[in-house]
Design an enzyme around this catalytic site. Structure first.
Site, PDB file in Angstrom:
ATOM      1  CB  SER B 155      -3.566  -0.926 -36.926  1.00 31.80           C
ATOM      2  OG  SER B 155      -3.696  -2.302 -36.076  1.00 31.80           O
ATOM      3  CD  GLU B 156      -2.842   0.535 -43.647  1.00 34.45           C
ATOM      4  OE1 GLU B 156      -4.076   1.246 -44.100  1.00 34.45           O
ATOM      5  OE2 GLU B 156      -2.285  -0.310 -44.233  1.00 34.45           O
ATOM      6  CB  ALA B 185      -6.649  -0.908 -41.907  1.00 39.93           C
ATOM      7  CG  LEU B 294      -1.586 -19.483 -32.110  1.00 36.46           C
ATOM      8  CD1 LEU B 294      -0.772 -20.076 -32.959  1.00 36.46           C
ATOM      9  CD2 LEU B 294      -1.971 -20.275 -30.761  1.00 36.46           C
ATOM     10  CD  GLU B 295      -1.717 -10.105 -32.137  1.00 35.63           C
ATOM     11  OE1 GLU B 295      -2.995  -9.787 -32.091  1.00 35.63           O
ATOM     12  OE2 GLU B 295      -1.228  -9.649 -33.100  1.00 35.63           O
ATOM     13  CB  CYS B 390      -8.508  -1.275  -2.101  1.00 40.43           C
ATOM     14  SG  CYS B 390      -9.656  -2.772  -2.553  1.00 40.43           S
ATOM     15  N   GLY B 392      -7.861   3.892  -1.812  1.00 39.05           N
ATOM     16  CA  GLY B 392      -8.450   5.238  -1.414  1.00 39.05           C
ATOM     17  C   GLY B 392      -7.574   6.389  -2.120  1.00 39.05           C
ATOM     18  CB  THR B 418     -11.430  -3.443 -30.293  1.00 46.67           C
ATOM     19  OG1 THR B 418     -12.511  -3.743 -31.003  1.00 46.67           O
ATOM     20  CG2 THR B 418     -10.632  -2.366 -30.620  1.00 46.67           C
TER      21      THR B 418
END
Lengths: 251, 434
Positions: B155-156, B185, B294-295, B390, B392, B418
Site C-alpha cells: 500500500s501507498e 494505492a 494465504l496472507e 461486560c 463495565g 479492507t
C-alpha cells in the site's frame, strides 16, 4: 547409564481448585491436567545429563488412567527416549507408586532415578524417599544442583534444607528428587512433538509387576480450608497472651 | 493445599488478578488432531510465559520489548519458518500449524501477533513460494532464526501536503510532480504509483509505501512496484529490498490506534537501485493476486486469538465480580453476552481452520480466504466491544486489557484488504461462478 524419571499427571497449576460436592475429593472432570511442575524439572535435569554425555537413555514413567499417555507424550516431546505407562484406576498413594517403581527398576535397571520432590495435588513429598528405602539406594532430595561423576560413579547433590544448602555425595545408583531452583524446563517444540509420535510407550499393569495397589490409607473427607477471618487489633501484650491461650489455644 | 505459583517462570510475578486467564478453557478440539493440540498447548504456554506478561507494556510504550529479543525467542521455538522447507531451518508444515501459532501469539499480544504474521507469512512465505534457490539461501535462514526481521510493502500513502504547495510545485514544474502522489494505492493496489524503471543490471525504484508493518526494523522487505504502468495488474513486480540499500529509507514510525508496538512506518524510495537478482518471481508476474489469499488466511487467526483473549479476561471477571449480591455471570444479560462471544469465536475458528486444512490440501479458494478474515475480524471487534461492556467501568479503564483488545481487533477489518474489498472479492467471484 539409563535414567528413569517418574512423571505425574496432576491438575494444572493455574486452575482454580474446587472441592467436589460429595467431599470425596477435588473436582477433576473437565479440568485441565498437566505434568507436575517438579516432574518437569526432574525430566529436564535427566535430559541435560544425557545431553552432557553422561547417560545413554532417559525413560519417562507415569502411572494412572489412560490419559497419562498425554503426559508421557509431553515428556517424549521434551526429549525422553521412551515412555512407560502403568495403567491403574483409582488413587495411587506414594507407597504403591514406590513399589511399582521398584518393580520397574528391576526390569529397566537404571543407574539413576529422578523424581519431583512432591506433586502439587497431594504435596506428599514421600515417593522419592520411599523408593530409595525400598531399593536401599542413597537419596538426595530437594536437589538444587546435581553434578555427576561418571568414573567414580558418584552424584554430587546440593540440597536446599532449612538451614541452608547441604551438599551430599551419593554412590550410584541413587534416587534424586528435584526442587524448584534446579533448572528451567524446556518447552516442547514442534519438531520434537512430531518426533515424539514415533517413540514407544510400553504398557504395564500393577499385577504384571507383582504389586498390590490396595492401600492402607483411606481418604475420609476433603473440605476447603476455613475462610480466612479478619484480623483483630489488640491493645496490649496481656490481651495477646490471653487470646493465644484461651481462644486460639496454641499456648 | 499449597499452590505452586510460577513453578517455571516469571508468569507468577506478572499474573495479576486481571491477567490470570483460565487455563481450563479449551478450544473446539474436534478441529485438531493430537499433535496439533499438543502444538497449540505448547505455543500457548510459550506465549503465555514470554509474550503475554509484556503485552500491556508493548502497547503503552508503542515498541517491542528491549529486555528480551522476542524475534529470536520465537525463532528458537521454530515459529517463523513453519511453512518453510527444513533445509533453511523451517518445519515444512502447512497453514494449519501456522494459523495455530498465529492464534496463540495473538492471544498473548495482538501487536506481537501482527508483527509475527507479517514476518513469517507476508515475508518469509512469499520468499518460500516465489524465491529462487539463491534468494532462499541468502535470505531465509536469518529470517527463520529470528536474527532478521521481514516485512512486506504494497500500500501507498495519500498525498498529505497542503494544496498550496502542490499547486506551487505544479506551476513551477509545469506538471504534477511524480513524487507527490494523491489518490494513490490503499485499497486500489493495482493503482500503485511506486515505479521501477529498468536500467542496466537492475531497476531504479522511486516512490513511497505506507503502513508497512515491521518497516522500521526489517532487514528484508518484499516490495511491490510498477514496472509497466500501462499493463495494469500485470505490470507489477515484487522486489526483495535490503535495509541499507542506497536510496531506501524509512520515515516516521506511525502512531496508531491499536497494534501499538507492532512497528509500522512509511518506506521512501529515492532512486533506489535494485539488482536483477533481487526480483522476486518474474517481472510483471506481480504476485499481486496470489499470496494475498494465504496472507488473509493466516492473518485471520489473529482475530481468533484476540477473541480468545477477550473471553480469557471476561469469564474470570464475571465469575468473581458481584453486584446485587451475586456474581455478574449469574445475570441473563451477561450470560447472553458471554454466549455470543463464545459462539462467535467457535464458529470463526471452525471456518478458519477448515479453510486452512483445505489450503494445505491444495484447494485454495479466494472466496474462502477472504471470507475467513472478513468473518473473524468483524466478529472480533464485536467481541472486544462486548468484553469492555461486560467489565463495565473497569472495561473502560486502561489497567484492564479490554481496551487494548478492541483497538487491536479493529485493525483486522482494515489490513490485508479492507472488509469492503473482501466483500467485493467474494461477491464478484460468486457472480462469475456457475
Amino acid at each position: 547409564m539409563k535414567i528413569m524419571v517418574a512423571i505425574k499427571r496432576v491438575v494444572d497449576y493455574a486452575v482454580k481448585i474446587r472441592v467436589k460436592s460429595d467431599r470425596t475429593g477435588v473436582e477433576t472432570n473437565n479440568v485441565k491436567m498437566s505434568m507436575n511442575p517438579f516432574c518437569e524439572i526432574a525430566l529436564e535435569e535427566a535430559l541435560r545429563i544425557k545431553e552432557s554425555g553422561l547417560a545413554s537413555e532417559v525413560v519417562a514413567v507415569s502411572m494412572g488412567p489412560a490419559q497419562c499417555v498425554d503426559t508421557l507424550r509431553t515428556g517424549l516431546a521434551m526429549g525422553a527416549d521412551r515412555g512407560v505407562h502403568v495403567e491403574a484406576a483409582g488413587q495411587l498413594y506414594p507407597l504403591t507408586v514406590a513399589k511399582i517403581l521398584k518393580s520397574l527398576v528391576e526390569v529397566e535397571k537404571p543407574g539413576l532415578i529422578i523424581l519431583g520432590k512432591q506433586a502439587i495435588d497431594d504435596d506428599c513429598n514421600q515417593t522419592g524417599q520411599m523408593v530409595a528405602g525400598l531399593l536401599s539406594w542413597p537419596q538426595g532430595t530437594f536437589a538444587s544442583k546435581v553434578v555427576l561423576d561418571k568414573e567414580k560413579q558418584l552424584a554430587m547433590v546440593e540440597r536446599e534444607v532449612d538451614g541452608g544448602l547441604e551438599t551430599l555425595e551419593l554412590d550410584l545408583p541413587a534416587v534424586i528428587t528435584t526442587d524448584l531452583r534446579l533448572n528451567q524446563p524446556r518447552y516442547a517444540t514442534l519438531p520434537n512433538i512430531m518426533k515424539a509420535k514415533s517413540k514407544p510407550i510400553k504398557k504395564y499393569t500393577p499385577q504384571e509387576l507383582n504389586v498390590d495397589v490396595k492401600s492402607d490409607l483411606e481418604v475420609i473427607q476433603v473440605t476447603e480450608p476455613p475462610k480466612r477471618k479478619a484480623g483483630v487489633i489488640l491493645s496490649s501484650v496481656e490481651e495477646l497472651i490471653d487470646k493465644l491461650k484461651n481462644e486460639a489455644r496454641v499456648i | 493445599m499449597q499452590r505452586l505459583l510460577g513453578a517455571r517462570s516469571l508468569c507468577a510475578s506478572f499474573f495479576t488478578k486481571k491477567q490470570k486467564h483460565s487455563a481450563a478453557f479449551s478450544s473446539t478440539s474436534l478441529l485438531f488432531d493430537d499433535t496439533q493440540l499438543q502444538f497449540k498447548e505448547s505455543v500457548g504456554q510459550f506465549a503465555r510465559e514470554n509474550i503475554a506478561p509484556r503485552a500491556a507494556n508493548i502497547d503503552q510504550s508503542n515498541s517491542f520489548p528491549q529486555d528480551v529479543n522476542l524475534w529470536k525467542l520465537m525463532g528458537n521455538f521454530n515459529l517463523h519458518g513453519i511453512t518453510a522447507p527444513q533445509e533453511y531451518g523451517g518445519l515444512g508444515l502447512g497453514y494449519l500449524y501456522h494459523c495455530i501459532a498465529m492464534e496463540e501469539i495473538s492471544r498473548a499480544s495482538g501487536s506481537v501477533g501482527l508483527s509475527y504474521g507479517a514476518h513469517s507469512n507476508l515475508c518469509i512465505n512469499q520468499l518460500v513460494r516465489h524465491g529462487s534457490p539463491a534468494q532462499k539461501d541468502k535470505y531465509l535462514p536469518k529470517l527463520i532464526s529470528g536474527e532478521h526481521v521481514g516485512a512486506l510493502a504494497m500500500s501507498e500513502p495519500n498525498g498529505n501536503l497542503p494544496m498550496l504547495l502542490l499547486g506551487l510545485s505544479t506551476f513551477l514544474l509545469g506538471k504534477l510532480p511524480d513524487v507527490f502522489v494523491f489518490n494513490a494505492a490503499g485499497s486500489d493496489v493495482v493503482g500503485m504509483k511506486c515505479k521501477a524503471d529498468r536500467v542496466d543490471g537492475g531497476y531504479i525504484i522511486n516512490g513511497n509505501k505506507m503502513w508497512c508493518t515491521n518497516g522500521p526494523v526489517a532487514q528484508t522487505l518484499v516490495v511491490y512496484a510498477k514496472t509497466d504502468i500501462k499493463a495494469g495488474s500485470k505490470g507489477i513486480t515484487a522486489f526483495i529490498i535490503e535495509k541499507g540499500m542506497p536510496g531506501f529509507s524509512t520515515a516516521q514510525k506511525l502512531d496508531k490506534l491499536g497494534m501499538r508496538g507492532s512497528d509500522t512506518c512509511e518506506l521512501v524510495f529515492e532512486n533506489c537501485f535494485v539488482p536483477n537478482e533481487n526480483v522476486l518471481g518474474q517481472e510483471g508476474k506481480g504476485c499481486v493476486s496470489f499470496g494475498l489469499d494465504l496472507e488473509r488466511l493466516v492473518l485471520a487467526a489473529g482475530p481468533l486469538g484476540i477473541m480468545q483473549a477477550c473471553i480469557d479476561v471476561v469469564l474470570p471477571y464475571v465469575r468473581q465480580r458481584e453486584q446485587f449480591g451475586r456474581p455478574l455471570g449469574e445475570f441473563q444479560f451477561i450470560q447472553g453476552k458471554t454466549a455470543d462471544m463464545y459462539t462467535a469465536l467457535q464458529s470463526s475458528r471452525s471456518y478458519v481452520y477448515s479453510v486452512a486444512r483445505d489450503c494445505d490440501n491444495g484447494k485454495v479458494d479466494p472466496k474462502d480466504c477472504a471470507g475467513v478474515i472478513l468473518c473473524a475480524a468483524e466478529r472480533a471487534t464485536q467481541v472486544a466491544l462486548q468484553a469492555i461492556q461486560c467489565l463495565g467501568g473497569n472495561g473502560y479503564v486502561n489497567e484492564y486489557a479490554t481496551g487494548r483488545l478492541l483497538r487491536d481487533a479493529k485493525l483486522y477489518e482494515i489490513g490485508a484488504g479492507t472488509s469492503e474489498i473482501r466483500r467485493m472479492i467474494i461477491g464478484r467471484k460468486l457472480l462469475k461462478q456457475q
